[in-house]
Design a protein around this motif. Structure first.
Motif, PDB file in Angstrom:
ATOM      1  N   LYS A   1      51.877 106.031 118.829  1.00  0.00           N
ATOM      2  CA  LYS A   1      50.340 106.125 118.541  1.00  0.00           C
ATOM      3  C   LYS A   1      49.614 104.770 118.282  1.00  0.00           C
ATOM      4  O   LYS A   1      50.255 103.733 117.745  1.00  0.00           O
ATOM      5  CB  LYS A   1      50.366 106.809 117.047  1.00  0.00           C
ATOM      6  N   LEU A   2      48.665 104.483 119.053  1.00  0.00           N
ATOM      7  CA  LEU A   2      48.012 103.359 119.218  1.00  0.00           C
ATOM      8  C   LEU A   2      46.580 103.529 118.676  1.00  0.00           C
ATOM      9  O   LEU A   2      45.975 104.465 118.969  1.00  0.00           O
ATOM     10  CB  LEU A   2      48.112 102.641 120.706  1.00  0.00           C
ATOM     11  N   VAL A   3      45.767 102.471 118.266  1.00  0.00           N
ATOM     12  CA  VAL A   3      44.603 102.293 117.988  1.00  0.00           C
ATOM     13  C   VAL A   3      43.931 101.012 118.618  1.00  0.00           C
ATOM     14  O   VAL A   3      44.595 100.009 118.631  1.00  0.00           O
ATOM     15  CB  VAL A   3      44.479 102.316 116.308  1.00  0.00           C
TER      16      VAL A   3
ATOM     17  N   SER B   1      40.747  98.493 118.687  1.00  0.00           N
ATOM     18  CA  SER B   1      39.495  98.047 117.730  1.00  0.00           C
ATOM     19  C   SER B   1      38.876  96.880 118.494  1.00  0.00           C
ATOM     20  O   SER B   1      39.064  96.250 119.448  1.00  0.00           O
ATOM     21  CB  SER B   1      40.389  97.143 116.552  1.00  0.00           C
TER      22      SER B   1
ATOM     23  N   ASP C   1      39.090 103.727 118.248  1.00  0.00           N
ATOM     24  CA  ASP C   1      39.600 105.269 118.712  1.00  0.00           C
ATOM     25  C   ASP C   1      41.284 104.978 118.688  1.00  0.00           C
ATOM     26  O   ASP C   1      41.609 103.717 118.706  1.00  0.00           O
ATOM     27  CB  ASP C   1      39.134 105.444 120.278  1.00  0.00           C
ATOM     28  N   THR C   2      42.072 106.224 118.415  1.00  0.00           N
ATOM     29  CA  THR C   2      43.150 106.310 118.243  1.00  0.00           C
ATOM     30  C   THR C   2      43.694 107.359 119.220  1.00  0.00           C
ATOM     31  O   THR C   2      43.186 108.366 119.790  1.00  0.00           O
ATOM     32  CB  THR C   2      43.539 106.795 116.901  1.00  0.00           C
ATOM     33  N   THR C   3      44.961 107.102 119.859  1.00  0.00           N
ATOM     34  CA  THR C   3      45.402 107.882 120.798  1.00  0.00           C
ATOM     35  C   THR C   3      47.061 107.939 120.736  1.00  0.00           C
ATOM     36  O   THR C   3      47.688 107.281 120.069  1.00  0.00           O
ATOM     37  CB  THR C   3      45.220 107.344 122.241  1.00  0.00           C
TER      38      THR C   3
ATOM     39  N   GLU D   1      55.582 101.501 114.071  1.00  0.00           N
ATOM     40  CA  GLU D   1      54.868 100.377 113.641  1.00  0.00           C
ATOM     41  C   GLU D   1      55.730  99.025 113.836  1.00  0.00           C
ATOM     42  O   GLU D   1      55.117  98.021 114.324  1.00  0.00           O
ATOM     43  CB  GLU D   1      54.439 100.383 112.133  1.00  0.00           C
TER      44      GLU D   1
ATOM     45  N   ASP E   1      38.169  99.343 113.966  1.00  0.00           N
ATOM     46  CA  ASP E   1      39.081 100.581 114.668  1.00  0.00           C
ATOM     47  C   ASP E   1      37.899 101.506 115.296  1.00  0.00           C
ATOM     48  O   ASP E   1      36.828 101.825 114.798  1.00  0.00           O
ATOM     49  CB  ASP E   1      39.948 101.222 113.566  1.00  0.00           C
TER      50      ASP E   1
ATOM     51  N   ILE F   1      50.538 101.973 115.544  1.00  0.00           N
ATOM     52  CA  ILE F   1      50.760 102.338 114.061  1.00  0.00           C
ATOM     53  C   ILE F   1      52.022 103.385 113.932  1.00  0.00           C
ATOM     54  O   ILE F   1      52.276 103.580 112.738  1.00  0.00           O
ATOM     55  CB  ILE F   1      49.266 102.997 113.737  1.00  0.00           C
TER      56      ILE F   1
END
Length: 519
Positions: free
Chosen positions: A290-292, A294, A301-303, A260, A299, A257
Motif C-alpha cells: 500500500k502506497l501513498v 503526496s 491518493d493511496t493505492t 511500512e 497526501d 504505508i
C-alpha cells in the motif's frame, strides 16, 4: 455487364434544388423537412457530421430516398427558439462521394429569428499552430453563464466545428452572456470528461453578446484535472513498481504505508515531468503493498497493489548507452540503467581501438545527474572501437549485476560543431524561463536550459544543423510548461517561438539579438 469506363471523373457535389419548408422559416411547426437534390445521394458518417444546435434530447431522424433527404424532427423542440441543423460533410453524392459541404438549415419555433454571431480562431497552446490533420476534431462550445454548471457534466447545447485553418463561427444566436470553450475530444460527447482531452477557454472569461463579435481567440492544451488520481499501477516483469498519475506534480513523494518497514531501503525515481514514479525494492516478499502519493507533504491518493505468489520477476541490470554507432569529442559516452547503480568497476570495462586494448580512458560519475556515468577518451578518426562491459562490471544498490554487454562504434569525423549566442531583450528579471532547442517539427528537444535573471543563451560546440528556438515563460517556476487549468481559470503558460529556423554552422560563432513577445 458493368459500368462504362473512361470520361472525366465526377468532382461536383450534389446541388440542392428544393426544400419543402424554406430555410429561415419562422413559427416553424412542421414534423418533417424534405431536401431534394439533382442526383442520387447517400449519408456519410452522419451521426458524427450532422448536428442540431441547440441540442435536443432525441435526435432528428435522417433518411435517404433516392434524390431526397428526409429529416424527421422530434416533438421536444422548445418554443421561441432558433435551431440550426449543420450538415458538415455528412451528405455526399452516390457514386463519387463528393460532399455537400457545411450547409446549415435554420428555423425558429417562434416569431423571431436570432441573428447574432460569434466568430474566431483556435490553436494549440503548445505549438501555437492549428494542424488540420490532427485538430479538425476540435469543437467550440458555447454555454450561457446561467447553465455553466453543466460544464464537464452534460453536453453543451450550442456548439460548432472548425475549418481547416481553425476558424469557427456561431450564427443565429440570441442575446445573452456566455462562456466559450474549445475542446479536442477523445469520445465525441461534447463533455470535458477524459484525461487526454485538450481544453481551452476564452481569456476574458465571459462574453456579453448584444452585437456581433469577431476575433475571439482560444488556445487549447492538456488540462489540469479537478482532482489528482493515480491513473495506473503495476509491478513490472523486472520487479519495478510503477505508478502513473493523471497530472504532473511539483514536489512529489511516495511513502509505503504497508508493509511500512519497506520504506527504509526503497529506491524511488520520479520521471522528468514528475507524472509517474518507479519504486524499486531489494526483495518483493509481500502479498500486497500500500502506497501513498503526496505533493508538498500533502497526501493526495493511496493505492493498493497485490502481488501474485506465482509471479516470477527477472531483475537484470542492463547498461544503457547514449550512442548507437558514432561517438564524438563533445558528447563522449554515457552509461546509465533503469536500476540504481552503486558502482562501476573500471577494470571490467574493455575499450578496444581497432584491435588494441586502451586503458587511458576516463570513467567518472556525473556530478549533477543521479545514476549517470561518463566515459571520455581521445577518439581518433579512421579507427573502429568496441566497448565491452564485462559481466558483473556494474553493481546496483541491491547487489544486482549486469551480463556482458558489447557496443561497436566509430568516431564521427564530421567535426560539425559550432557556437550560437542569443542576446535576449525584454525578459523579467524575477521570472523563470525555459529555453529549448528543438527540431522544425517541434517534437524533439535537443537542449534545455533554465534562465533566471539572465538575458544570454550560450550554445558552445553544438552539433551543426537547422533548429528552432522555443522559450517558455515558467510563471510558477516548477521547471516545466503547464497547460490550462479550466476549473481555476488559469490559462496555459506563455510560449514564444523564434519566427524562423536558425542554422548552426561548423566552426562558426554566431550572435543574434531576439525580443520574445509573450501574449
Amino acid at each position: 455487364m458493368q459500368a462504362p469506363t473512361g470520361g472525366p471523373k465526377d468532382s461536383i457535389p450534389p446541388k440542392l434544388l428544393n426544400v419543402s419548408v424554406p430555410n429561415l422559416t419562422r413559427n416553424f411547426d412542421h414534423k418533417e423537412v424534405v431536401f431534394e437534390f439533382d442526383e442520387y445521394i447517400k449519408l456519410n458518417n452522419h451521426y458524427k457530421e450532422f448536428s442540431i444546435s441547440p441540442d435536443v434530447e432525441k435526435q432528428p431522424d435522417y433518411k435517404i430516398k433516392k434524390k431526397k433527404l428526409i429529416i424527421t424532427l422530434p416533438d421536444s423542440l422548445e418554443k421561441n427558439t432558433t435551431y440550426t441543423i449543420n450538415f458538415g460533410n455528412g451528405l455526399v453524392d452516390f457514386n463519387e462521394s463528393n460532399p455537400f459541404k457545411n450547409y446549415t438549415y435554420v428555423f425558429s419555433t417562434g416569431p423571431e429569428l436570432d441573428s447574432l454571431t460569434i466568430s474566431g480562431k483556435v490553436s494549440n497552446a503548445f505549438t501555437k499552430e492549428f494542424d488540420p490533420k490532427e485538430d479538425l476534431s476540435v469543437r467550440v462550445l458555447l454555454i450561457p453563464t446561467r447553465q455553466d454548471s453543466i460544464f464537464g457534466k452534460k453536453k453543451a447545447n450550442i456548439f460548432t466545428g472548425v475549418d481547416s485553418s481553425g476558424n469557427f463561427k456561431f450564427q443565429n444566436l440570441r442575446a445573452d452572456t456566455y462562456r466559450i470553450y474549445a475542446i479536442k475530444e477523445e469520445n465525441n460527447d461534447r463533455i470535458y470528461n477524459h484525461p487526454h482531452e485538450l481544453i481551452g477557454f476564452y481569456a476574458l472569461d465571459t462574453i456579453r453578446l448584444d452585437k456581433n463579435i469577431e476575433n475571439i481567440y482560444i488556445e487549447y492544451a492538456k488540462g489540469k484535472p479537478k482532482e489528482f488520481k493515480i491513473q495506473d499501477r503495476k509491478i513490472q516483469k523486472d520487479s519495478r513498481i510503477t505508478l502513473s498519475f493523471n497530472q504532473p506534480l511539483d514536489s512529489p513523494a511516495v511513502r509505503i504505508i504497508d508493509p511500512e518497514e519497506l520504506n527504509e531501503k526503497a529506491y524511488v525515481k520520479f520521471s522528468e515531468l514528475k507524472d509517474s514514479v518507479n519504486i524499486m525494492l531489494e526483495k518483493l516478499e509481500f502479498d500486497s503493498i500500500k502506497l501513498v502519493i503526496s505533493d508538498y507533504n500533502k497526501d493526495l491518493d493511496t493505492t493498493l497493489i497485490r502481488r501474485s505468489k506465482n509471479e516470477k520477476y527477472d531483475r537484470e541490470l542492463i547498461p544503457q548507452l547514449n550512442i548507437t554507432n558514432k561517438v564524438n569529442k563533445v558528447e563522449h559516452i554515457t552509461i546509465t540503467s533503469t536500476f540504481p547503480i552503486e558502482s562501476i568497476d573500471k577494470n571490467k570495462i574493455i575499450l578496444k581501438e581497432d584491435t588494441l586494448s586502451r586503458r587511458n580512458f576516463q570513467l567518472q560519475k556525473d556530478t549533477l545527474k543521479d545514476n549517470l556515468y561518463h566515459i571520455r577518451f581521445n577518439w581518433k578518426p579512421k579507427k573502429s572501437y568496441e566497448l565491452t562491459i564485462q559481466e558483473s562490471a556494474i553493481k546496483s544498490i541491491f547487489g544486482d549485476t549486469n551480463k556482458e554487454f558489447k557496443a561497436a562504434f566509430a568516431y564521427d569525423e564530421a567535426e560539425n560543431f559550432g557556437d550560437m549566442i542569443f542576446k535576449i531583450n525584454g525578459l523579467d528579471s524575477n521570472v523563470y524561463y525555459i529555453a529549448e532547442i528543438i527540431d522544425e517539427k517541434k517534437t524533439k528537444v535537443y537542449d534545455r536550459k533554465i534562465l533566471y535573471n539572465s538575458n544570454t543563451l550560450h550554445y558552445t560546440k553544438f552539433p551543426g544543423g537547422k533548429y528552432l528556438l522555443r522559450i517558455i515563460k515558467d510563471i510558477n517556476g516548477n521547471g516545466r510548461w503547464d497547460g490550462v487549468d479550466v476549473y481555476n481559470k488559469i490559462q496555459p503558460e506563455p510560449i514564444w517561438y523564434l519566427d524562423k529556423p536558425f542554422v548552426i554552422r561548423s566552426n562558426w560563432e554566431q550572435n543574434e539579438t531576439i525580443t520574445p513577445k509573450f501574449e
